[in-house]
Design a protein around this motif. Structure first.
Motif, mmCIF file in Angstrom:
data_model
loop_
_atom_site.group_PDB
_atom_site.id
_atom_site.type_symbol
_atom_site.label_atom_id
_atom_site.label_comp_id
_atom_site.label_asym_id
_atom_site.label_seq_id
_atom_site.Cartn_x
_atom_site.Cartn_y
_atom_site.Cartn_z
ATOM 1 N N TYR A 104 -14.721 21.160 -5.691
ATOM 2 C CA TYR A 104 -15.920 20.249 -5.801
ATOM 3 C C TYR A 104 -16.209 19.390 -4.491
ATOM 4 C CZ TYR A 104 -17.519 21.415 -10.676
ATOM 5 O OH TYR A 104 -17.960 21.991 -11.854
ATOM 6 N N GLU A 106 -16.058 24.817 -0.399
ATOM 7 C CA GLU A 106 -16.194 23.769 -1.327
ATOM 8 C C GLU A 106 -14.709 24.144 -1.926
ATOM 9 O OE1 GLU A 106 -17.783 23.387 -5.822
ATOM 10 O OE2 GLU A 106 -19.306 23.958 -4.128
ATOM 11 N N TYR A 130 -22.557 17.492 -0.060
ATOM 12 C CA TYR A 130 -22.949 16.297 -0.667
ATOM 13 C C TYR A 130 -21.925 15.559 -0.428
ATOM 14 C CZ TYR A 130 -26.913 18.897 -2.245
ATOM 15 O OH TYR A 130 -28.039 19.906 -2.357
ATOM 16 N N ARG A 154 -21.578 21.870 -3.249
ATOM 17 C CA ARG A 154 -21.211 20.624 -3.455
ATOM 18 C C ARG A 154 -20.227 20.006 -2.504
ATOM 19 N NH1 ARG A 154 -19.935 23.911 -7.997
ATOM 20 N NH2 ARG A 154 -20.964 23.234 -9.798
#
Length: 202
Positions: free
Chosen positions: A97, A94, A138, A135
């Motif tokens: 983000y 990540e 996703y 994050r």
């Protein structure tokens, strides 16, 4: 073990998993997760061939590098490995983000016509602090919608790498046995889902 059961096990389809790491760092935890996955497949999961697919040499995505439907040699080699794979295991750090620039670049190259990601299964693992790199999962799933990847939903693997006991050594090698078992669970779920998509489930 009966002769019939042995025959059934011998006939089990073999799937090819391509491991793609979003970090270029040699001692990356994410590289360590993929190398651990490779060892798990070799030692304790039948029916999986696991290959680490490097993205280090890929140039920045640039349509000017496409000539008469062909791509630079490094891109052609990468696309061929993605095309030949049945499914994918992404180790996705990540950054800010989101997914890393090298990983997004690799995804973009392999999605150029013809899109060689399409209609295949995938899973994501990550390591880090706080959310364990979660994050990035996703955002990667959102990208997967457009390129027609089918991600497994469970189990998820976010490794909280800064918590005690240590999960990796100084070279990025995964040493935590509990995490290895969780990683094995991801691989088994990916194998099962891939076979379902290919119409070869039991």
């Amino acid at each position: 073990m009966t002769r019939l059961k042995k025959k059934m096990m011998a006939a089990q389809p073999v799937i090819k998993v391509a491991g793609v790491c979003g970090s270029l760092r040699e001692a990356s935890w994410h590289r360590g997760l993929l190398h651990a996955a490779m060892e798990i497949c070799k030692d304790s999961i039948k029916g999986i061939e696991f290959e680490y697919v490097d993205i280090l040499t890929l140039p920045f995505m640039n349509e000017d590098l496409e000539v008469n439907g062909t791509y630079p040699d490094a891109v052609e080699d990468f696309r061929k490995k993605i095309e030949e794979a049945d499914c994918f295991l992404f180790a996705s750090p990540e950054y800010n983000y989101s997914v890393t620039a090298p990983l997004k670049n690799a995804i973009d190259w392999a999605s150029r016509p013809p899109n060689v990601w399409a209609d295949k299964a995938a899973a994501i693992v990550s390591a880090g602090g706080n959310f364990g790199g979660g994050r990035s999962h996703y955002h990667l799933r959102q990208i997967g919608i457009f390129i027609d990847l089918h991600f497994i939903n469970k189990p998820e693997l976010f490794v909280w790498a800064f918590e005690s006991p240590p999960k990796f050594d100084s070279d990025g090698v995964l040493t935590d046995e509990e995490t290895k078992q969780r990683l094995k669970g991801v691989l088994l779920a990916l194998q099962s889902f891939t076979l379902r998509l290919k119409g070869k489930s039991e």
